[in-house]
Design a protein around this motif. Sequence first.
Motif, PDB file in Angstrom:
ATOM      1  N   ILE A 188       5.375  -8.946   6.060  1.00  0.00           N
ATOM      2  CA  ILE A 188       5.991  -7.738   6.623  1.00  0.00           C
ATOM      3  C   ILE A 188       5.689  -6.499   5.791  1.00  0.00           C
ATOM      4  CG2 ILE A 188       8.184  -6.643   7.221  1.00  0.00           C
ATOM      5  CD1 ILE A 188       9.277  -9.395   7.913  1.00  0.00           C
ATOM      6  N   LEU A 189       5.863  -6.584   4.490  1.00  0.00           N
ATOM      7  CA  LEU A 189       5.703  -5.418   3.620  1.00  0.00           C
ATOM      8  C   LEU A 189       4.277  -5.250   3.119  1.00  0.00           C
ATOM      9  CD1 LEU A 189       8.984  -5.767   1.498  1.00  0.00           C
ATOM     10  CD2 LEU A 189       8.612  -4.379   3.541  1.00  0.00           C
ATOM     11  N   THR A 190       3.507  -6.316   3.138  1.00  0.00           N
ATOM     12  CA  THR A 190       2.135  -6.417   2.612  1.00  0.00           C
ATOM     13  C   THR A 190       2.158  -6.409   1.079  1.00  0.00           C
ATOM     14  OG1 THR A 190       1.514  -4.067   2.445  1.00  0.00           O
ATOM     15  CG2 THR A 190       1.290  -5.113   4.613  1.00  0.00           C
ATOM     16  N   PRO A 191       1.193  -7.073   0.455  1.00  0.00           N
ATOM     17  CA  PRO A 191       1.176  -7.173  -1.012  1.00  0.00           C
ATOM     18  C   PRO A 191       1.155  -5.826  -1.732  1.00  0.00           C
ATOM     19  CG  PRO A 191      -0.300  -8.796  -0.056  1.00  0.00           C
ATOM     20  CD  PRO A 191       0.152  -7.920   1.076  1.00  0.00           C
ATOM     21  N   ASP A 192       0.569  -4.801  -1.124  1.00  0.00           N
ATOM     22  CA  ASP A 192       0.465  -3.501  -1.793  1.00  0.00           C
ATOM     23  C   ASP A 192       1.815  -2.846  -2.040  1.00  0.00           C
ATOM     24  OD1 ASP A 192      -2.265  -3.565  -2.020  1.00  0.00           O
ATOM     25  OD2 ASP A 192      -2.629  -2.478  -0.153  1.00  0.00           O
ATOM     26  N   HIS A 193       2.851  -3.306  -1.345  1.00  0.00           N
ATOM     27  CA  HIS A 193       4.166  -2.676  -1.480  1.00  0.00           C
ATOM     28  C   HIS A 193       5.185  -3.600  -2.144  1.00  0.00           C
ATOM     29  CE1 HIS A 193       2.912   0.824   0.752  1.00  0.00           C
ATOM     30  NE2 HIS A 193       2.434   0.058   1.707  1.00  0.00           N
ATOM     31  N   LEU A 194       4.690  -4.600  -2.871  1.00  0.00           N
ATOM     32  CA  LEU A 194       5.575  -5.522  -3.567  1.00  0.00           C
ATOM     33  C   LEU A 194       5.578  -5.227  -5.060  1.00  0.00           C
ATOM     34  CD1 LEU A 194       4.737  -8.866  -1.718  1.00  0.00           C
ATOM     35  CD2 LEU A 194       6.490  -7.159  -1.170  1.00  0.00           C
ATOM     36  N   TRP A 195       6.327  -6.014  -5.789  1.00  0.00           N
ATOM     37  CA  TRP A 195       6.504  -5.871  -7.232  1.00  0.00           C
ATOM     38  C   TRP A 195       5.146  -5.756  -7.915  1.00  0.00           C
ATOM     39  CZ3 TRP A 195       7.647 -10.232 -11.130  1.00  0.00           C
ATOM     40  CH2 TRP A 195       8.174  -9.702 -12.320  1.00  0.00           C
ATOM     41  N   LYS A 196       4.950  -4.709  -8.689  1.00  0.00           N
ATOM     42  CA  LYS A 196       3.627  -4.375  -9.213  1.00  0.00           C
ATOM     43  C   LYS A 196       3.071  -5.406 -10.173  1.00  0.00           C
ATOM     44  CE  LYS A 196       5.402  -1.482 -12.998  1.00  0.00           C
ATOM     45  NZ  LYS A 196       5.407  -0.126 -13.584  1.00  0.00           N
ATOM     46  N   SER A 197       3.930  -6.217 -10.802  1.00  0.00           N
ATOM     47  CA  SER A 197       3.441  -7.183 -11.779  1.00  0.00           C
ATOM     48  C   SER A 197       2.726  -8.362 -11.125  1.00  0.00           C
ATOM     49  CB  SER A 197       4.595  -7.701 -12.640  1.00  0.00           C
ATOM     50  OG  SER A 197       5.143  -6.655 -13.413  1.00  0.00           O
TER      51      SER A 197
END
Length: 373
Positions: A188-197
């Motif tokens: 839903i959010l895509t990896p680009d908008h998840l926790w940066k680590s």
Amino acid sequence: MPAAPIHTSNKVRLLSLDVFRGLTIAAMTLVNNPGDWGHIYTPLEHSEWNGCTPTDLIFPFFLFMVGVSIVYAMESKKTNGANQGSIILTALRRTIILMLITWATQLLLRWNFDLAHLRLPGVLPRIALVYFICTVLYLKTSEQTRDWVFAAALIGYYLLMTFVPVPGVGYANLEPETNLGAWIDRTILTPDHLWKSSRTWDPEGLLGTLPALGTGLFGMRVGTWLKRKDRDESVKVSWMFTYGIIAVIIALFWDLFFPINKALWTSSFVLYTGGLATIGLAICYWLIDVQGKKRFTYPFVVFGANAITAYVLSGIMPHYLYMIKIGGKNFYQLLFEPYFSPVNASLVAAIFIVILLWLIMWVLYLRKIFIKI
């Protein structure tokens, strides 16, 4: 959410809640701002995965206080038949503002305004969502219905996480990158908008909002109990201790097959931290509001009275403070690193940040400036 001081319907301050909130803010600032992330005392770190350290208690304690605060803020409006639609719209506005604060803070710290990689989940967005849903539930449902929602949220989350096969994996599991919640976030959010680590999962993901709602409802249940006028104060405190201990015992049993885990916000984590928060608030309530022992409360009230401001500044202020350098060295390298062991230098620097933030909050408190949303 971090909020303004709460008052009872007869304008008497529930000082214990302010103190509990302020203590949590101070603890949050301490653990989030070590001088050196490579040298930290173990209790001041998050659990690597399963388990619970003192640091892991901070976020759920905030959500617990969301529930307590809603009862104190909304009870008179609900009883007096105030326009519930207007109250819900106000709650929605606050929810949106909290989310915008999170995203604006990220951009402010980066200064590159990279919207394509902006992390969408986070601490304040989760607090905002729980606050809004709990507000609607408090206004629109009975206490019994909320108890059923609480049970359904915890049991439902357990069943989803342990029995529903994960697409692309083929089996239910509780590992960081392959659990059902991580798959939903990537989809839903895509990896680009998840926790940066990691960009593969997020500790404040979408599915975890379901049990986090349970933490808010836990606090709402305790707040409702505290507001009862047909029970003696000693009875209230005794039952709060009882509820808290029972919740912890159930959590430890559930931990055997659904581990206590902050990143997944497991149902056992909800009961464990909710039980400890109830015990902690019971102690504060008995000492401060019942026994009247208030001499030690002032420093924490200063934090608690402007909690949202303290929360935001605790992330922004140290970032820019470390950018100031003299002779190529920042304040940590100049004032602390040469004079303490690595782990103690890191701790003393964190304490320095707490004191500095408190001084800012103290000035606001003295000037009666309370920033609300």
